[in-house]
Write an enzyme that holds these catalytic residues in place. Structure first.
Site, PDB file in Angstrom:
ATOM      1  N   ASP A 137     105.638  44.585  19.596  1.00 55.92           N
ATOM      2  CA  ASP A 137     104.879  43.252  19.602  1.00 55.92           C
ATOM      3  C   ASP A 137     103.666  43.164  20.100  1.00 55.92           C
ATOM      4  OD1 ASP A 137     107.319  42.155  18.161  1.00 55.92           O
ATOM      5  OD2 ASP A 137     108.030  41.741  20.191  1.00 55.92           O
ATOM      6  N   GLU A 232     109.174  36.581  12.799  1.00 55.77           N
ATOM      7  CA  GLU A 232     110.320  35.622  12.896  1.00 55.77           C
ATOM      8  C   GLU A 232     110.215  34.368  14.364  1.00 55.77           C
ATOM      9  OE1 GLU A 232     112.821  38.867  14.621  1.00 55.77           O
ATOM     10  OE2 GLU A 232     111.241  39.368  16.595  1.00 55.77           O
ATOM     11  N   ARG A 287     111.071  49.319  13.985  1.00 58.55           N
ATOM     12  CA  ARG A 287     110.820  49.948  15.394  1.00 58.55           C
ATOM     13  C   ARG A 287     112.206  51.524  15.348  1.00 58.55           C
ATOM     14  NH1 ARG A 287     111.190  46.910  19.801  1.00 58.55           N
ATOM     15  NH2 ARG A 287     112.448  44.306  19.146  1.00 58.55           N
TER      16      ARG A 287
END
Length: 361
Positions: A137, A232, A287
C-alpha cells in the site's frame, strides 16, 4: 556470538524474502561465523509463543527472486497486543521473555503500519529493535516507498492492461478493484500506468454523477468503453460526510448486499445509465509472485543497511528511503502515522492533465 531475531508480520508481499536475504548477507559479511540468526514463525505469533528456528546461510540462498516469506506471517493487531490471549497470557511480557531467553541482541521486524507500531512498543519496553518498511500500500510514514509496492503496481497494471483489450472489444464499462483500504497509492500508480479513465481513491471522495459524466463524455467522443481503477477503500462524498459510527454501520449494510465497494458502484452506474459494468478483483494476486527488479534492489539496500545499523547499535529505528538515499527514522516518529495522498499533489494534477477523472469534478 551476535544473536539476531527476524520476523515477518502482517500481509505478505513479493520482497520479504529478498529483504531478509539482504539482512542475513550483511550480517554474515560483517560478523562472519560470529552471528546466529533466529527466525520467528508466523510473525509476532512466533515471538509470543516461542515458535522459532535457527537459520543458517543456506536458508537464505535463492531468496532474491522468491515471493512470500519463508518464515510465514500472521496479523496480530496492535490494538490487541495489550489484551491477554484466551489463556490469559500477557502477549507483551511473553515477547519480552522470549527475546531475553534467547539472549537476542536485536529483533528485526519486517512489516507495515501495525507491525511497526508493535516494534515501537517493544522498543519502548527496552528491547533492541530495527524495523524494515513492508507494504504494497506504500502508506508507511517516514519512507518514500516500501518494498513490495513496485511489484504490486506491476501486477495491478498487468490486470488493467488485459482488461483494456476485452473492454475495447465489447464497448463496456470495466472496473478493476485494487488493494488499498485507507490509502490510494497503489490504485493511483497502477491506474496511471494502465491508462485508466477514472481513478477512485480514499483520499478524494467521489460523486457518482461525476463518474457517470465521464463515462458519457467518453461515449460522446467515440470511445465506447471506460476503465475504472477503484481502490477497495474508495469512498463517496456522501459517505465521507458521515461520522465514523455512521460510516461503519453503512458499510456493514452495504457489504451484506455486495461483495465489495466496486460492486456497489457498478450497481449505481447500471441503475443510472443502463450500462453493464464488469468488475474484476485481482485480490491477493497483487501480493504474489516474484519481486520486480526495483524491489530486489531496494530490499537488498534496506536489508544490508539494517545489518550495518545492528553493528553500530542504532536501535529503535526503521530503515527508510528518502530522496533516493537509504536512511533511518525513529520508530517513535513513524508509529501510528499513515502516509496518504495529498489531493493537491503534483501527481494528482498531472493525472488530471492526462484526462483522468477522480469522480470529484
Amino acid at each position: 556470538m551476535k544473536r539476531i531475531g527476524l520476523l515477518t508480520s502482517g500481509g505478505d508481499c513479493q520482497a520479504l524474502n529478498a529483504t531478509m536475504r539482504g539482512v542475513a548477507k550483511g550480517l554474515y559479511n560483517i560478523y562472519g561465523n560470529e552471528v546466529e540468526i533466529i527466525g520467528f514463525i508466523d510473525g509476532y505469533k512466533g515471538l509470543i509463543y516461542e515458535d522459532y528456528k535457527k537459520l543458517s546461510p543456506i536458508d537464505f540462498t535463492g531468496l532474491l527472486t522468491r515471493g512470500g516469506t519463508i518464515l510465514g506471517s500472521s496479523r496480530q493487531p496492535f490494538k490487541l497486543m495489550r489484551v491477554p490471549d484466551e489463556n490469559g497470557l500477557d502477549k507483551v511480557e511473553a515477547m519480552k521473555y522470549t527475546y531475553r531467553r534467547l539472549r537476542l541482541d536485536c529483533l528485526v521486524v519486517l512489516g507495515g503500519n501495525g507491525s511497526q507500531k508493535t516494534a515501537n512498543l517493544l522498543s519502548e519496553e527496552g528491547l533492541n529493535v530495527i524495523g524494515l518498511p513492508k507494504t504494497i500500500d506504500n502508506d508507511l510514514w517516514g519512507t518514500d516507498t516500501t518494498f513490495g509496492f513496485q511489484s504490486a503496481i506491476s501486477l495491478a497494471t498487468d490486470v488493467i492492461d488485459c482488461i483494456h483489450t476485452t473492454a475495447a472489444s465489447h464497448n463496456r464499462v470495466f472496473m478493476v478493484e485494487i488493494m488499498g483500504h485507507k490509502a490510494g497509492w497503489l490504485t493511483l500508480n497502477a491506474g496511471i500506468a494502465g491508462g485508466a479513465d477514472i481513478i477512485l481513491i480514499p483520499e478524494i471522495p467521489y460523486h457518482i454523477d461525476s463518474v457517470i459524466a465521464k463515462i458519457h463524455q467518453r461515449a460522446a467522443s467515440g470511445n465506447g468503453f471506460t476503465i475504472l481503477a477503484v481502490a477497495e477503500g474508495a469512498i463517496s462524498q456522501k459517505e465521507a460526510a458521515m461520522s465514523k459510527k455512521e460510516y461503519k454501520q453503512h458499510m456493514a449494510k452495504l457489504l451484506e448486499k455486495y461483495p465489495s465497494v466496486s460492486y456497489a458502484i457498478a450497481d449505481k452506474i447500471l441503475k443510472k445509465t443502463g450500462k453493464e459494468v464488469r468488475v474484476t478483483v485481482p485480490g491477493h494476486m497483487q501480493r504474489g509472485g516474484a519481486p520486480c527488479a526495483y524491489d530486489r534492489v531496494l530490499s537488498s539496500r534496506l536489508g544490508t543497511t539494517a545489518a550495518l545499523m545492528i553493528s553500530k547499535e542504532e536501535y529503535g529505528n526503521m530503515v527508510a528511503i528518502q530522496n533516493h538515499v537509504i536512511t533511518s527514522v525513529p520508530l517513535k516518529e513513524i508509529a501510528g502515522k499513515l502516509k496518504t495522498i495529498d489531493p493537491k499533489s503534483d501527481i494528482i494534477t498531472e493525472a488530471r492533465l492526462l484526462g483522468i477523472s477522480f469522480g470529484d469534478d
